[in-house]
Write a protein that holds these residues in place. Structure first.
Motif, PDB file in Angstrom:
ATOM      1  N   PHE A  76       0.425   0.718  -7.876  1.00  0.00           N
ATOM      2  CA  PHE A  76       1.652   0.480  -7.124  1.00  0.00           C
ATOM      3  C   PHE A  76       2.385  -0.753  -7.641  1.00  0.00           C
ATOM      4  O   PHE A  76       3.612  -0.745  -7.791  1.00  0.00           O
ATOM      5  CB  PHE A  76       1.351   0.338  -5.636  1.00  0.00           C
ATOM      6  CG  PHE A  76       2.573   0.060  -4.798  1.00  0.00           C
ATOM      7  CD1 PHE A  76       3.674   0.906  -4.845  1.00  0.00           C
ATOM      8  CD2 PHE A  76       2.630  -1.053  -3.979  1.00  0.00           C
ATOM      9  CE1 PHE A  76       4.812   0.644  -4.082  1.00  0.00           C
ATOM     10  CE2 PHE A  76       3.754  -1.325  -3.208  1.00  0.00           C
ATOM     11  CZ  PHE A  76       4.849  -0.469  -3.268  1.00  0.00           C
TER      12      PHE A  76
ATOM     13  N   PRO B 107      11.786   7.824   2.263  1.00  0.00           N
ATOM     14  CA  PRO B 107      10.336   7.828   2.016  1.00  0.00           C
ATOM     15  C   PRO B 107       9.927   9.016   1.148  1.00  0.00           C
ATOM     16  O   PRO B 107      10.248  10.166   1.457  1.00  0.00           O
ATOM     17  CB  PRO B 107       9.750   7.952   3.428  1.00  0.00           C
ATOM     18  CG  PRO B 107      10.792   8.716   4.200  1.00  0.00           C
ATOM     19  CD  PRO B 107      12.127   8.338   3.604  1.00  0.00           C
TER      20      PRO B 107
ATOM     21  N   TYR C 180       3.610  11.363  -2.326  1.00  0.00           N
ATOM     22  CA  TYR C 180       2.929  11.302  -3.624  1.00  0.00           C
ATOM     23  C   TYR C 180       2.407  12.677  -4.031  1.00  0.00           C
ATOM     24  O   TYR C 180       1.771  13.376  -3.238  1.00  0.00           O
ATOM     25  CB  TYR C 180       1.778  10.307  -3.553  1.00  0.00           C
ATOM     26  CG  TYR C 180       1.107  10.036  -4.872  1.00  0.00           C
ATOM     27  CD1 TYR C 180       1.854   9.773  -6.020  1.00  0.00           C
ATOM     28  CD2 TYR C 180      -0.275  10.014  -4.979  1.00  0.00           C
ATOM     29  CE1 TYR C 180       1.245   9.502  -7.234  1.00  0.00           C
ATOM     30  CE2 TYR C 180      -0.902   9.739  -6.182  1.00  0.00           C
ATOM     31  CZ  TYR C 180      -0.139   9.491  -7.314  1.00  0.00           C
ATOM     32  OH  TYR C 180      -0.746   9.221  -8.516  1.00  0.00           O
TER      33      TYR C 180
ATOM     34  N   SER D  23       9.693   0.324  -3.075  1.00  0.00           N
ATOM     35  CA  SER D  23       8.803  -0.507  -2.270  1.00  0.00           C
ATOM     36  C   SER D  23       7.944   0.413  -1.408  1.00  0.00           C
ATOM     37  O   SER D  23       7.854   1.615  -1.660  1.00  0.00           O
ATOM     38  CB  SER D  23       9.615  -1.479  -1.400  1.00  0.00           C
ATOM     39  OG  SER D  23      10.449  -0.767  -0.489  1.00  0.00           O
ATOM     40  N   SER D  24       7.309  -0.147  -0.384  1.00  0.00           N
ATOM     41  CA  SER D  24       6.473   0.621   0.522  1.00  0.00           C
ATOM     42  C   SER D  24       6.805   0.247   1.961  1.00  0.00           C
ATOM     43  O   SER D  24       7.143  -0.906   2.243  1.00  0.00           O
ATOM     44  CB  SER D  24       4.984   0.347   0.256  1.00  0.00           C
ATOM     45  OG  SER D  24       4.179   0.843   1.305  1.00  0.00           O
ATOM     46  N   ASP D  25       6.708   1.227   2.862  1.00  0.00           N
ATOM     47  CA  ASP D  25       6.835   0.912   4.286  1.00  0.00           C
ATOM     48  C   ASP D  25       5.469   0.890   4.959  1.00  0.00           C
ATOM     49  O   ASP D  25       5.365   0.859   6.192  1.00  0.00           O
ATOM     50  CB  ASP D  25       7.756   1.909   4.992  1.00  0.00           C
ATOM     51  CG  ASP D  25       7.231   3.342   4.971  1.00  0.00           C
ATOM     52  OD1 ASP D  25       6.111   3.566   4.463  1.00  0.00           O
ATOM     53  OD2 ASP D  25       7.941   4.237   5.463  1.00  0.00           O
TER      54      ASP D  25
ATOM     55  N   ASN E 199       0.821  -1.201   0.000  1.00  0.00           N
ATOM     56  CA  ASN E 199       0.000   0.000   0.000  1.00  0.00           C
ATOM     57  C   ASN E 199       0.862   1.261   0.000  1.00  0.00           C
ATOM     58  O   ASN E 199       1.836   1.363   0.741  1.00  0.00           O
ATOM     59  CB  ASN E 199      -0.892   0.003   1.248  1.00  0.00           C
ATOM     60  CG  ASN E 199      -1.716   1.264   1.358  1.00  0.00           C
ATOM     61  OD1 ASN E 199      -2.506   1.579   0.476  1.00  0.00           O
ATOM     62  ND2 ASN E 199      -1.524   1.997   2.443  1.00  0.00           N
ATOM     63  N   VAL E 200       0.485   2.211  -0.854  1.00  0.00           N
ATOM     64  CA  VAL E 200       1.015   3.579  -0.815  1.00  0.00           C
ATOM     65  C   VAL E 200      -0.193   4.509  -0.886  1.00  0.00           C
ATOM     66  O   VAL E 200      -0.963   4.443  -1.845  1.00  0.00           O
ATOM     67  CB  VAL E 200       1.964   3.869  -1.993  1.00  0.00           C
ATOM     68  CG1 VAL E 200       2.295   5.358  -2.055  1.00  0.00           C
ATOM     69  CG2 VAL E 200       3.243   3.067  -1.860  1.00  0.00           C
TER      70      VAL E 200
ATOM     71  N   ASN F  67       4.485   5.202   3.060  1.00  0.00           N
ATOM     72  CA  ASN F  67       5.077   5.978   1.967  1.00  0.00           C
ATOM     73  C   ASN F  67       5.710   5.051   0.940  1.00  0.00           C
ATOM     74  O   ASN F  67       6.018   3.883   1.232  1.00  0.00           O
ATOM     75  CB  ASN F  67       6.182   6.907   2.500  1.00  0.00           C
ATOM     76  CG  ASN F  67       5.682   7.890   3.517  1.00  0.00           C
ATOM     77  OD1 ASN F  67       5.035   8.868   3.189  1.00  0.00           O
ATOM     78  ND2 ASN F  67       5.980   7.631   4.786  1.00  0.00           N
ATOM     79  N   LEU F  68       5.921   5.600  -0.247  1.00  0.00           N
ATOM     80  CA  LEU F  68       6.763   4.929  -1.213  1.00  0.00           C
ATOM     81  C   LEU F  68       8.205   5.034  -0.736  1.00  0.00           C
ATOM     82  O   LEU F  68       8.652   6.109  -0.320  1.00  0.00           O
ATOM     83  CB  LEU F  68       6.607   5.570  -2.585  1.00  0.00           C
ATOM     84  CG  LEU F  68       7.439   4.955  -3.716  1.00  0.00           C
ATOM     85  CD1 LEU F  68       6.592   4.820  -4.978  1.00  0.00           C
ATOM     86  CD2 LEU F  68       8.654   5.829  -4.030  1.00  0.00           C
TER      87      LEU F  68
ATOM     88  N   ARG G 266       6.426  -0.691  -8.607  1.00  0.00           N
ATOM     89  CA  ARG G 266       7.339  -1.222  -7.606  1.00  0.00           C
ATOM     90  C   ARG G 266       8.374  -2.123  -8.263  1.00  0.00           C
ATOM     91  O   ARG G 266       8.218  -2.562  -9.401  1.00  0.00           O
ATOM     92  CB  ARG G 266       6.557  -2.006  -6.548  1.00  0.00           C
ATOM     93  CG  ARG G 266       6.013  -3.332  -7.063  1.00  0.00           C
ATOM     94  CD  ARG G 266       4.994  -3.951  -6.140  1.00  0.00           C
ATOM     95  NE  ARG G 266       5.493  -4.137  -4.795  1.00  0.00           N
ATOM     96  CZ  ARG G 266       4.762  -4.608  -3.783  1.00  0.00           C
ATOM     97  NH1 ARG G 266       3.486  -4.945  -3.981  1.00  0.00           N
ATOM     98  NH2 ARG G 266       5.290  -4.761  -2.597  1.00  0.00           N
TER      99      ARG G 266
END
Length: 441
Positions: free
Chosen positions: A362, A400, A403, A381-383, A353-354, A386-387, A366
């Motif tokens: 996404f 991070p 968007y 990637s995503s945490d 998820n972003v 955030n992207l 990615r």
């Protein structure tokens, strides 16, 4: 006092009633991090002098498929500074050193040495140039150097400020303190660490040495891309007293309990170490940025060894996180472990998820992108919030990005523009644009 007693009651109840369930939930959390290539390393939580949780995930040596376990050692980077500060205060207690002694007694060639005290070096108020910020240091630190070569490397650089007038974190302070300890005791830093801290506390997995040694079950450091990439090799002769100790999460918790419970230095010496205000740096220890519960800590980063400890003296609660590969904020892990001590279980982050992007969009951006000249890769990637942008070059931190819409993101003045149909991403910084492509090396 009510808060402290309440926390102790919660912890005691959790230890007796919720331990097994809590461990299972935490185990699942760390397995989730590793499965999603977010974290390799070890963690441990201590309550008084007992370990109430520990977990290791990932590989100490990816190529050899040697897994991390409870005995695996990590380079703890700047957490070394807490050990060095303890050794300096022990020297003060033994009357071999005074906090108001001047650096000129040992290194008169350093700028402002006659004005710089040992205490100012301990709390980074000396103004001494930080040697890790000198251009070319990345290559320089990969080779062994003598004490004199170390001094020659930084001594002609300008001072950052007049001693005592400001604060600036400088690895040079603690490197020099390590050498000063060797001079006054006529022993190596490694011998002093072992004699005055490790042997009394039975820390069998803690020591100082110049090079990472897989034969000693030390974890190698990795950058996370579409594969794990080994970082460049630092020679820790360049980090005496500032960043060269190897240890594990259990040993660090033992050290913290001993330090905060009068088993290493006197209560008066400990009081000198501890800063009063949030975010302030004391003598080898920082005050955590939140007030409840009140805690102290230190972090470290060298290559992709990322280390953190938090200690809450009133609760006698210790949290240690050691990583050899990560692209998630380890503070998030620390918060999860503190909540565990309070009896709160973690949720599994959604790394698919972003915010602002659909899962489909996404998925289309990615992954790992390649640049031919100069050869490098970046991984997107995503945490969960955030992207996340991760460059493959050694020493590059994960970043991070926010968007902006239309497949565009920014971090400060750095911009990313994705072109999903072409599987390309354009990076713009300082007016220079570089295009990375997916699918070819």
């Amino acid at each position: 006092m009510r808060k402290t007693v309440g926390l102790l009651t919660i912890i005691a109840s959790f230890i007796s009633n919720g331990m097994v369930f809590g461990q299972q939930k935490l185990d699942a959390y760390f397995e989730h991090l590793f499965k999603n290539r977010k974290f390799m390393g070890s963690v441990a939580v201590s309550y008084h002098d007992s370990i109430i949780y520990s977990k290791s995930v990932g590989y100490a040596d990816v190529d050899a498929e040697r897994k991390i376990d409870g005995n695996t050692k990590f380079r703890i980077a700047s957490i070394t500074k807490t050990f060095t500060a303890v050794l300096v205060l022990k020297a003060v207690e033994e009357q071999k050193l005074h906090l108001d002694d001047k650096l000129s007694l040992y290194y008169p060639e350093v700028k402002n040495a006659a004005k710089i005290s040992i205490e100012q070096m301990l709390n980074h108020r000396s103004g001494i140039f930080n040697f890790t910020e000198k251009p070319g240091e990345d290559q320089w630190q990969q080779h062994p150097h003598t004490e004199q070569e170390f001094v020659d490397f930084f001594v002609n650089e300008p001072a950052s400020f007049e001693p005592g007038t400001s604060y600036a974190y400088s690895n040079t302070n603690y490197a020099l303190l390590g050498f000063i300890l060797e001079k006054i005791y006529h022993k190596s830093y490694a011998e002093l660490l072992d004699e005055k801290i490790c042997q009394p506390l039975h820390l069998v997995n803690t020591y100082y040495s110049f090079e990472v040694d897989s034969a000693k079950d030390e974890a190698l450091s990795y950058n996370i891309q579409d594969r794990y990439i080994r970082n460049s090799r630092v020679n820790f002769s360049n980090h005496p007293g500032s960043g060269g100790i190897a240890s594990n999460a259990v040993d660090l918790n033992k050290f913290l309990f001993a330090l905060f419970n009068g088993k290493l230095i006197s209560p008066g010496s400990l009081a000198k170490m501890l800063p009063m205000d949030k975010g302030e740096y004391g003598l080898g220890i920082e005050k955590l940025s939140f007030n409840s519960p009140e805690g102290f800590g230190h972090s470290g980063r060298l290559e992709n060894y990322i280390s953190d400890y938090w200690y809450f003296p009133k609760e006698n609660l210790g949290i240690v996180t050691l990583a050899n590969a990560t692209n998630i904020d380890t503070d998030d892990i620390g918060v999860v472990l503190v909540k565990y001590a309070y009896g709160s279980m973690p949720e599994l982050p959604d790394f698919n998820n972003v915010p602002g992007l659909s899962h489909e969009v996404f998925d289309s951006i990615r992954g790992t992108y390649y640049l031919e000249q100069p050869k490098s890769t970046i991984t997107i990637s995503s945490d969960g919030r955030n992207l996340v942008f991760q460059d493959s070059r050694s020493g590059q931190d994960f970043v991070p990005f926010e968007y902006d819409g239309n497949n565009a993101f920014h971090f400060g003045d750095i911009k990313l523009q994705f072109f999903p149909a072409k599987r390309e991403v354009e990076l713009e910084q300082d007016g220079i644009k570089v295009t990375y492509k997916s699918g070819t090396r």
